[in-house]
Write an enzyme that holds these catalytic residues in place. Structure first.
Site, mmCIF file in Angstrom:
data_model
loop_
_atom_site.group_PDB
_atom_site.id
_atom_site.type_symbol
_atom_site.label_atom_id
_atom_site.label_comp_id
_atom_site.label_asym_id
_atom_site.label_seq_id
_atom_site.Cartn_x
_atom_site.Cartn_y
_atom_site.Cartn_z
ATOM 1 N N ASN A 208 34.801 46.328 52.202
ATOM 2 C CA ASN A 208 33.827 45.570 51.405
ATOM 3 C C ASN A 208 33.624 44.211 52.063
ATOM 4 O O ASN A 208 34.253 43.896 53.067
ATOM 5 C CB ASN A 208 34.305 45.448 49.953
ATOM 6 N N PHE A 321 42.018 38.353 39.304
ATOM 7 C CA PHE A 321 40.613 38.010 39.523
ATOM 8 C C PHE A 321 39.774 39.170 39.022
ATOM 9 O O PHE A 321 40.250 40.321 38.979
ATOM 10 C CB PHE A 321 40.326 37.758 41.009
HETATM 11 O O1 PMT Z 1 37.025 36.893 49.774
HETATM 12 P P1 PMT Z 1 35.796 36.103 49.364
HETATM 13 O O2 PMT Z 1 34.601 36.412 50.240
HETATM 14 O O3 PMT Z 1 36.080 34.628 49.285
HETATM 15 O O4 PMT Z 1 35.389 36.591 47.912
HETATM 16 C C1 PMT Z 1 36.215 36.302 46.837
HETATM 17 C C2 PMT Z 1 36.288 37.484 45.854
HETATM 18 C C3 PMT Z 1 34.932 37.705 45.239
HETATM 19 C C4 PMT Z 1 36.776 38.745 46.548
HETATM 20 C C5 PMT Z 1 37.341 37.029 44.769
HETATM 21 O O5 PMT Z 1 36.918 35.840 44.150
HETATM 22 C C6 PMT Z 1 37.560 38.109 43.725
HETATM 23 O O6 PMT Z 1 36.855 38.204 42.738
HETATM 24 N N1 PMT Z 1 38.585 38.976 43.958
HETATM 25 C C7 PMT Z 1 38.871 40.166 43.130
HETATM 26 C C8 PMT Z 1 37.945 41.256 43.565
HETATM 27 C C9 PMT Z 1 38.196 42.563 42.870
HETATM 28 O O7 PMT Z 1 38.506 43.509 43.498
HETATM 29 O O8 PMT Z 1 38.114 42.520 41.569
HETATM 30 P P2 PMT Z 1 38.393 43.819 40.637
HETATM 31 O O9 PMT Z 1 37.717 43.443 39.396
HETATM 32 O O10 PMT Z 1 38.010 45.081 41.283
HETATM 33 O O11 PMT Z 1 39.971 43.801 40.488
HETATM 34 C C10 PMT Z 1 40.644 43.137 39.420
HETATM 35 C C11 PMT Z 1 41.952 42.589 39.888
HETATM 36 O O12 PMT Z 1 42.839 43.650 40.223
HETATM 37 C C12 PMT Z 1 41.881 41.701 41.107
HETATM 38 O O13 PMT Z 1 42.823 40.658 40.927
HETATM 39 C C13 PMT Z 1 42.306 42.630 42.247
HETATM 40 O O14 PMT Z 1 42.936 41.907 43.316
HETATM 41 C C14 PMT Z 1 43.275 43.539 41.550
HETATM 42 N N2 PMT Z 1 43.333 44.897 42.100
HETATM 43 C C15 PMT Z 1 42.249 45.713 42.016
HETATM 44 C C16 PMT Z 1 42.344 47.010 42.481
HETATM 45 C C17 PMT Z 1 43.565 47.461 43.029
HETATM 46 N N3 PMT Z 1 43.686 48.695 43.501
HETATM 47 N N4 PMT Z 1 44.600 46.631 43.119
HETATM 48 C C18 PMT Z 1 44.511 45.366 42.647
HETATM 49 O O15 PMT Z 1 45.491 44.606 42.728
#
Ligand code: PMT
Length: 396
Positions: A208, A321
């Site tokens: 991504n 996040f």
């Molecule tokens: O890297 P940049 O270009 O600066 O962009 C920043 C960002 C947009 C990536 C960052 O600010 C952000 O939002 N990161 C989380 C992105 C994400 O995957 O969100 P999610 O809603 O899918 O996941 C929720 C949370 O679970 C996140 O904390 C993620 O790290 C975590 N996660 C998700 C899936 C997974 N398999 N394992 C995880 O730990």
């Protein structure tokens, strides 16, 4: 950055070739809202002109103690300074500092100061490793002076070795860091950042557009606040945040393994990485050949790293996040509750990913808190101040 604004520093420049980097350093500090008063030794003026430094800082440069009519520049300027930074510091000037000599304006200012002194050495590798220099450096450290570098690298004389001054950007980071409140002193923080890469075959994969900027900014801000940072990063083009322990990974499985390896020794976990929710069930070890027909890939879910950490019996304080493209409030709060997180930072994926600036909404048990658009480092500092307050409350 806001903590650095309204700060005043004296930037002392001594006579070495690295003096040219002081111009960029002054520019970066001024850009961050810091008032910079330059003081140069006479030798430094042979390497870079006072006119350059005056133009960059907007203040006349101090060179000798007889410049002002009362001859008190050394007292006045060092008294109003929040820090004195010597960059570059020659072996000779370090020796003077170590022995409390005060035979020119800059060394007199250092002796008369009542603020922190930061010293960025720059010299030939033999001068650096000389027993006298090493003795002097140890003396300065014992006196509470902060040494910034030097590092190993190519030297002006063409040799390679220890003694090269840190780059202006790195010095500016260290200087700004000294002004940050040490709210996370001694805390161990584990951060995931960047994208993951899930292989399809030997050369192709699913990833991504996460650049890692948000996660790296949080790592830098945590370091500034005194934390011990381990950064588990997917593939990015960013430089390692100064001082952070780095674990470079590629896939979600590797990220998960690295997190598991460190999580037992973690006080605060922050999941900033954009982890792929799915990986290819059977990645091909060779390059898949096209055969003209459709190709179907079977995807299988990846482990949720943040959910795993948050559910550990002795879980660290967890910050999640959420990157959403719509219904930000609703989906973010749903995620926070599902993973039982004390704090979650939500952002709009299309605005946040890859960008230098961002906007965050923090969700915690007290409700939501908006962090208006700013550069990611500023947001990271505000987010960590919020997290530190909740973390300390939770412990007391
Ligand atoms: O890297 P940049 O270009 O600066 O962009 C920043 C960002 C947009 C990536 C960052 O600010 C952000 O939002 N990161 C989380 C992105 C994400 O995957 O969100 P999610 O809603 O899918 O996941 C929720 C949370 O679970 C996140 O904390 C993620 O790290 C975590 N996660 C998700 C899936 C997974 N398999 N394992 C995880 O730990």
């Amino acid at each position: 950055m806001e903590q650095a604004q309204q700060k005043r520093i004296v930037l002392g420049i001594t006579g070495g070739i690295a003096a040219y980097k002081a111009a960029e350093l002054a520019r970066l500090l001024v850009k961050q809202g810091i008032t910079v008063q330059v003081a140069m030794t006479e030798a430094a003026t042979h390497f870079i002109t006072p006119a350059t430094m005056q133009a960059l800082t907007g203040h006349p440069v101090l060179i000798n103690q007889w410049q002002d009519d009362k001859g008190m520049a050394h007292i006045q300027s060092s008294r109003v300074a929040d820090a004195i930074v010597i960059a570059p510091a020659t072996a000779d000037f370090i020796a003077k500092l170590a022995h409390g000599l005060a035979d020119d304006l800059l060394s007199t200012m250092c002796l008369a100061r009542d603020c922190p002194l930061l010293v960025a050495p720059a010299m030939n590798k033999e001068m650096w490793s000389n027993a006298a220099t090493q003795r002097n450096v140890q003396q300065l450290i014992a006196d509470g002076v902060t040494m910034l570098g030097p590092v190993n690298g190519l030297q002006a004389c063409g040799e390679e070795g220890m003694g090269r001054m840190l780059e202006a950007e790195e010095l500016a980071q260290c200087i700004v860091a000294t002004f940050q409140p040490k709210l996370l002193a001694g805390q161990k923080i584990l951060i995931t950042a960047g994208p993951t890469y899930e292989a399809i075959d030997a050369v192709r994969g699913i990833t991504n557009r996460s650049s890692g900027k948000m996660g790296y900014a949080i790592a830098q801000a945590a370091q500034e606040m005194g934390a011990k940072v381990t950064l588990v990063s997917g593939p990015t083009a960013l430089a390692r945040p100064l001082g952070a322990q780095m674990m470079n990974v590629s896939s979600a499985a590797e990220m998960f393994a690295a997190v598991k390896q460190h999580v037992d020794d973690t006080d605060i976990f922050i999941g900033v990485a954009a982890v792929a929710d799915y990986r290819v069930a059977q990645p091909c070890t060779q390059k898949i050949k096209k055969n003209g027909g459709n190709l179907t890939l079977e995807l299988t879910p990846n482990p949720d790293i943040l959910a795993y950490v948050a559910a550990l019996p002795d879980a660290p304080f967890c910050v999640g996040f959420a990157a959403e493209s719509e219904n930000l409030h609703e989906y973010a709060e749903q995620k926070r509750r599902a993973k039982k997180l004390p704090l979650l930072a939500a952002n709009l994926a299309q605005q946040a990913i890859g960008a230098d600036d961002n906007e965050l909404i923090l969700f915690d048990d007290a409700g939501e808190h908006r962090l208006p658009r700013a550069d990611k480092l500023t947001l990271a500092r505000t987010l960590l101040r919020h997290a530190a307050t909740l973390y300390q409350k939770g412990k007391s």
